[in-house]
Design an enzyme around this catalytic site. Structure first.
Site, PDB file in Angstrom:
ATOM      1  N   ASP A 238      12.017  11.440  66.607  1.00 51.38           N
ATOM      2  CA  ASP A 238      11.052  11.215  65.544  1.00 51.38           C
ATOM      3  C   ASP A 238       9.739  11.930  65.816  1.00 51.38           C
ATOM      4  O   ASP A 238       9.530  12.521  66.872  1.00 51.38           O
ATOM      5  CB  ASP A 238      10.810   9.714  65.364  1.00 51.38           C
ATOM      6  CG  ASP A 238      10.618   9.342  63.905  1.00 51.38           C
ATOM      7  OD1 ASP A 238       9.887  10.060  63.194  1.00 51.38           O
ATOM      8  OD2 ASP A 238      11.206   8.339  63.470  1.00 51.38           O
ATOM      9  N   THR A 284      16.723  15.784  64.176  1.00 51.52           N
ATOM     10  CA  THR A 284      15.369  15.374  63.838  1.00 51.52           C
ATOM     11  C   THR A 284      15.421  14.233  62.833  1.00 51.52           C
ATOM     12  O   THR A 284      16.414  14.035  62.134  1.00 51.52           O
ATOM     13  CB  THR A 284      14.573  16.524  63.194  1.00 51.52           C
ATOM     14  OG1 THR A 284      15.088  16.775  61.877  1.00 51.52           O
ATOM     15  CG2 THR A 284      14.650  17.796  64.012  1.00 51.52           C
ATOM     16  N   ASP A 285      14.330  13.500  62.733  1.00 53.52           N
ATOM     17  CA  ASP A 285      14.129  12.642  61.575  1.00 53.52           C
ATOM     18  C   ASP A 285      13.717  13.548  60.415  1.00 53.52           C
ATOM     19  O   ASP A 285      13.600  14.772  60.580  1.00 53.52           O
ATOM     20  CB  ASP A 285      13.072  11.581  61.868  1.00 53.52           C
ATOM     21  CG  ASP A 285      13.185  10.369  60.949  1.00 53.52           C
ATOM     22  OD1 ASP A 285      13.851  10.470  59.899  1.00 53.52           O
ATOM     23  OD2 ASP A 285      12.590   9.318  61.267  1.00 53.52           O
ATOM     24  N   ALA A 286      13.503  12.980  59.251  1.00 52.38           N
ATOM     25  CA  ALA A 286      13.209  13.771  58.061  1.00 52.38           C
ATOM     26  C   ALA A 286      12.029  14.713  58.310  1.00 52.38           C
ATOM     27  O   ALA A 286      10.934  14.271  58.667  1.00 52.38           O
ATOM     28  CB  ALA A 286      12.913  12.851  56.889  1.00 52.38           C
TER      29      ALA A 286
END
Length: 573
Positions: A238, A284-286
Site C-alpha cells: 500500500d 500494488t494497491d489501487a
C-alpha cells in the site's frame, strides 16, 4: 533464468505447469509482457466496455465490482473467452460473496470474527469466500486484511481488521488463507507494510507506519511472516511509508526521501521479498489513490512500482497513458528488463498454480444450510458486552421494560462510487434499514417502541439540558448506531445539532444502552454511557443474535479484539 522458485511455496508447480509458463513466456512480445502487469478495473459488467482494453493491451487481470450473482458468473465466463492468456479475475471477497454479489449475504466482519477468539471461525470465513468466489469465476481475493487496528482514530481499517493483538490477528489471517486457498482462490494479505497506526487515509495522502523496526518485527512483521508460512499466494502493498525500515535498509535515505511501499525497493524487495522471504506475487494497491499519485510524477511512478519489486499494477488514472509510461520506462531504463521478466514469470506462475490454463471443474455454491449454521454460531459468539455499570439490567423483557425510546445514529454523509456507471448512492434513509428491522423485531417481542427524531414532539424536552421529566415516560432508552460509509468503513457517532441534542445523556435518569453495529470505538464519543454493546457486523443476523442476548436467551460471549475504551480513562466510568 532460474525458475526453481516455481516449485516452491506458494506455487508448487509440477512439470506441466512450468512447461506452460516457459512456453507462454517465450512467445511474448514486450508489449504483451507489459500488458500482463496491469490489473484493469471493470467498472461495468458490460463486455463492450472492457473488451477494447483486453484486445489492445492483453492485461494480466481484472477486478470486478458489485453486481448480481448470475450477471457476475456470466461476465467472468465471457471475459476468459476474450483472451489468449487466462485472466486473473479478482475481487474484494473479505466476508463472503455478498461483498461482490449484491443478492447474496455475508459472514461476519473481520473484527466480529476476531471477537470469537477462535481461528476456526476465520477458517470457515475463508471456505465461504473461496467456494463463493470459485462459483463466480473469481480466482483471487483481496483478502485477508492483515492490519493491526492500533489507532482508534484510523479512518481506513475499522472492522476490516481482526484486532490489535498480533498473535490473534496472525492466527485469524493464517486460518482464512488455509480456508480460501483450499477452494483454489488465491489469498492476498494486505496492506503491507501495515495500516492501523496512522489516522490518515491513503485515498487522500500517503500515510505512515511510524513503528520502530523492533516494534514492527514484533507486530506487523510477525503477522506477515505467519501469512507467508501459511502459504499465501499474493500480497498487496500500500501507499504507506515506513521510515524506520526504509532508512535502516538504505542508510543514504533521509526521512523526507522515504517513499510509500508501492514505490519503495527497500520495503518491497529488501524487506518483504528478502527479510521475510515472500516468494509469491506482489501487487500494488489501487494506483489512482492520491497516496501514490501525489508522491512522484506519474511517468516516474508507474515503472518504479514494478522496478521496486511489485509484480502487478492495480488500476490506472488513464490506461493508455499509464501503459505508455510503463513502456517508456522500459525503453529509458527506469524499468529493467530483468525486473519486467521476473514480474511476468510470477504472474504466469500464479495462473498455472491456480489451474487457469486448463479447464477447471466448477465447485458448487456453498450449501445454504452450512452458511446459515456457521454464521449463526459465529454471530452468537462474537457480540460483546464491553461495558455494563448497571448490575441487574439484563434481561430486557417487555415485563421489565415495557416502553422503550429509540435513537438512530447514522450519517447523512454520502460517498458515491465516483465514476462507476450504475453506482448507487445511499442516503441516511437507506442506512436506516437495519434500524427499522431492529424496531420491528422489538415490537414483535411485545415492547412499545417510540423513535426520537427532530419532529418527535418531545425532542427538545429530551435534549441533554431538559431530559429529566420527559424521560420519565420511558423504562429504557436505546441508542442504535450503524455508522458506515459507502466503502464499508466505520464512522464516528453522529448526533443531531451542534449541541448533540440526541446524545445518550438520559443515562442519569433511566437505563440507557448504546449499541454499535459497526465501529468498536463509540465509547470515545459517549464516555458516560453506562452500558455498551459492540456487534461489529451490521446485518439482520447480527440483530437477531443481539436480541437473543438482550432478552436473556443467550449470554454475551464475545471478547473485544481491540481496546473499546480507546485508551481513555473516562470511557470506563
Amino acid at each position: 533464468m532460474n525458475m526453481d522458485w516455481m516449485q516452491e511455496k506458494p506455487f508448487y508447480l509440477k512439470e506441466d505447469g512450468i512447461a506452460w509458463v516457459k512456453h507462454i513466456f517465450s512467445c511474448m512480445t514486450d508489449e504483451q509482457k507489459i500488458g500482463q502487469l496491469f490489473v484493469l478495473e471493470c467498472v461495468s459488467n458490460d463486455l463492450s466496455y472492457i473488451k477494447p482494453y483486453l484486445e489492445k493491451a492483453e492485461p494480466g487481470g481484472v477486478t470486478l465490482r458489485a453486481d448480481q450473482t448470475d450477471s457476475i458468473k456470466l461476465f467472468t465466463q465471457k471475459l476468459q473467452e476474450c483472451v489468449k492468456i487466462p485472466l486473473l479475475i479478482s475481487a474484494n471477497i473479505c466476508h463472503g460473496i455478498g461483498d461482490i454479489a449484491s443478492d447474496e449475504r455475508n459472514y461476519l466482519s473481520n473484527m466480529g470474527v476476531g471477537a470469537c477468539q477462535d481461528a476456526v471461525y476465520a477458517y470457515r470465513q475463508g471456505v465461504i469466500c473461496g467456494e463463493g468466489g470459485n462459483f463466480l469465476g473469481i480466482s483471487q481475493t483481496f483478502a485477508p486484511v492483515a492490519d493491526l487496528n492500533i489507532n482508534f482514530m484510523n479512518s481506513v481499517i475499522g472492522t476490516r481488521s481482526y484486532g490489535s493483538n498480533p498473535k490473534l490477528v496472525a492466527d485469524m489471517v493464517s486460518a482464512y488463507i488455509h480456508g480460501v486457498q483450499e477452494k483454489h482462490v488465491a489469498a492476498t494479505f494486505k496492506h503491507f507494510p501495515g495500516d492501523g497506526v496512522d489516522f490518515r487515509d491513503q485515498h487522500v495522502t500517503p500515510s505512515v507506519n511510524s513503528l520502530t523496526c523492533e516494534e514492527w518485527d514484533a507486530s506487523f512483521g510477525y503477522v506477515y511472516k505467519k501469512a507467508i508460512d501459511a502459504g499465501a499466494m499474493c500480497c498487496m502493498v500500500d501507499h504507506i511509508t515506513m521510515p524506520s525500515y526504509s532508512m535502516r535498509l538504505n542508510p543514504r535515505l533521509t526521512y523526507g526521501e522515504c517513499l510509500p511501499a508501492t514505490l519503495s525497493k527497500e520495503l518491497v524487495t529488501d524487506l518483504l521479498r528478502g527479510k521475510l522471504g515472500f516468494n509469491g506475487l506482489i501487487m500494488t494497491d489501487a494506483t489512482h489513490m492520491a497516496g501514490m499519485a501525489g508522491c512522484l510524477p506519474r511517468a516516474e511512478a508507474v515503472p518504479l512500482a514494478i522496478e521496486a519489486g511489485c509484480d502487478m499494477f492495480l488500476f490506472y488514472r488513464d490506461f493508455d497513458e499509464d501503459f505508455r509510461f510503463m513502456k517508456e520506462g522500459l525503453e529509458r531504463g527506469r524499468l529493467s528488463r530483468q525486473r519486467l521478466d521476473e514480474a511476468v514469470l510470477r504472474i504466469l506462475a500464479l495462473k498455472a498454480a491456480l489451474g487457469l490454463p486448463w479447464e477447471k471443474k466448477q465447485l458448487p455454491k456453498e450449501p445454504s444450510g452450512l452458511f446459515d449454521l456457521w454464521t449463526r454460531e459465529a454471530m452468537n459468539k462474537s457480540i460483546t458486552l464491553v461495558k455494563n455499570l448497571r448490575p441487574g439490567l439484563f434481561p430486557i423483557t417487555p415485563e421489565r421494560y415495557p416502553k422503550i425510546l429509540l435513537y438512530s445514529h447514522v450519517s447523512g454523509h454520502v460517498q458515491s462510487p465516483a465514476g462507476r456507471p450504475g453506482g448507487k448512492k445511499k442516503d441516511a434513509a437507506d442506512k436506516e434499514q437495519l434500524f427499522r428491522y431492529f424496531c420491528g423485531r422489538l415490537e414483535a417481542l411485545g415492547f412499545l417502541v417510540e423513535v426520537c427524531r427532530k419532529d418527535f414532539p418531545l425532542f427538545n424536552a429530551l435534549s441533554a439540558y431538559h431530559s429529566r421529566e420527559a424521560v420519565k415516560a420511558y423504562d429504557l432508552v436505546i441508542h442504535f448506531a450503524n455508522g458506515q460509509n459507502e466503502n464499508g468503513r466505520s464512522e464516528r457517532l453522529f448526533y443531531e445539532g451542534h449541541c448533540s441534542d440526541d446524545g445518550p445523556y438520559t443515562d442519569m435518569y433511566v437505563p440507557t444502552l448504546l449499541i454499535s453495529m459497526n465501529s468498536p470505538y463509540l465509547l470515545a464519543d459517549a464516555p458516560r454511557v453506562k452500558t455498551a454493546i459492540n456487534c461489529y457486523t451490521n446485518t439482520e443476523e447480527a440483530v437477531d443474535a443481539l436480541l437473543d442476548k438482550l432478552t436473556g436467551k443467550s449470554g454475551f460471549m464475545g471478547i473485544s479484539p481491540v481496546d473499546p475504551f480507546c485508551g481513555l480513562e473516562d470511557t470506563r466510568w
